[in-house]
Write a protein that holds these residues in place. Sequence first.
Motif, PDB file in Angstrom:
ATOM      1  N   UNK A  48      -5.635  -3.656   8.382  1.00 55.05           N
ATOM      2  CA  UNK A  48      -5.791  -3.137   9.868  1.00 55.05           C
ATOM      3  C   UNK A  48      -6.857  -4.334  10.694  1.00 55.05           C
ATOM      4  N   UNK A  49      -7.927  -4.733   9.804  1.00 54.09           N
ATOM      5  CA  UNK A  49      -8.753  -5.594  10.498  1.00 54.09           C
ATOM      6  C   UNK A  49      -8.274  -7.212  10.439  1.00 54.09           C
ATOM      7  N   UNK A  50      -7.308  -7.388  10.049  1.00 52.36           N
ATOM      8  CA  UNK A  50      -6.901  -8.752   9.795  1.00 52.36           C
ATOM      9  C   UNK A  50      -7.742  -9.695   9.197  1.00 52.36           C
ATOM     10  N   UNK A  51      -8.488  -9.168   8.138  1.00 55.51           N
ATOM     11  CA  UNK A  51      -9.329 -10.344   7.521  1.00 55.51           C
ATOM     12  C   UNK A  51      -9.421  -9.869   6.083  1.00 55.51           C
TER      13      UNK A  51
ATOM     14  N   UNK B 205       0.796  -1.314  -0.152  1.00 56.07           N
ATOM     15  CA  UNK B 205      -0.008  -0.033   0.150  1.00 56.07           C
ATOM     16  C   UNK B 205       0.784   1.229  -0.062  1.00 56.07           C
ATOM     17  N   UNK B 206       1.939   1.155   0.724  1.00 57.82           N
ATOM     18  CA  UNK B 206       2.849   2.310   1.000  1.00 57.82           C
ATOM     19  C   UNK B 206       3.697   2.457  -0.525  1.00 57.82           C
ATOM     20  N   UNK B 207       3.931   1.251  -1.364  1.00 57.36           N
ATOM     21  CA  UNK B 207       4.599   1.582  -2.506  1.00 57.36           C
ATOM     22  C   UNK B 207       3.629   2.045  -3.521  1.00 57.36           C
TER      23      UNK B 207
ATOM     24  N   UNK C 278      -5.830  -2.893   0.474  1.00 58.64           N
ATOM     25  CA  UNK C 278      -4.815  -3.729   1.293  1.00 58.64           C
ATOM     26  C   UNK C 278      -4.859  -2.891   2.753  1.00 58.64           C
ATOM     27  N   UNK C 279      -4.759  -1.722   2.844  1.00 59.00           N
ATOM     28  CA  UNK C 279      -4.441  -1.236   4.175  1.00 59.00           C
ATOM     29  C   UNK C 279      -5.575  -1.624   5.193  1.00 59.00           C
ATOM     30  N   UNK C 280      -6.756  -1.435   4.632  1.00 55.32           N
ATOM     31  CA  UNK C 280      -8.125  -1.874   5.476  1.00 55.32           C
ATOM     32  C   UNK C 280      -7.943  -3.363   5.834  1.00 55.32           C
TER      33      UNK C 280
END
Length: 65
Positions: free
Chosen positions: A49-52, A17-19, A44-46
């Motif tokens: 964060x929620x690990x799902x 996500x950063x790339x 990808x970031x979301x």
Amino acid sequence: MKRNMSNVDRIARVVLAAVFAYLYFGGIVTGALGIVLVVLGAVFLLTSVIAFCPLYVPFKINTNK
């Protein structure tokens, strides 16, 4: 939602996500492809964060040990 992502998977998604953000906001990738990368990076970031990951469910993938 039951957690189905390992920490390694989550870190890889945050790095991607950063790339993607760097490529778009740095002006390297523009236009429709740039917008697609930003949206994909946000997803990808979301999911990190929620690990799902909802796409793992139909394929019965679980990287969380």
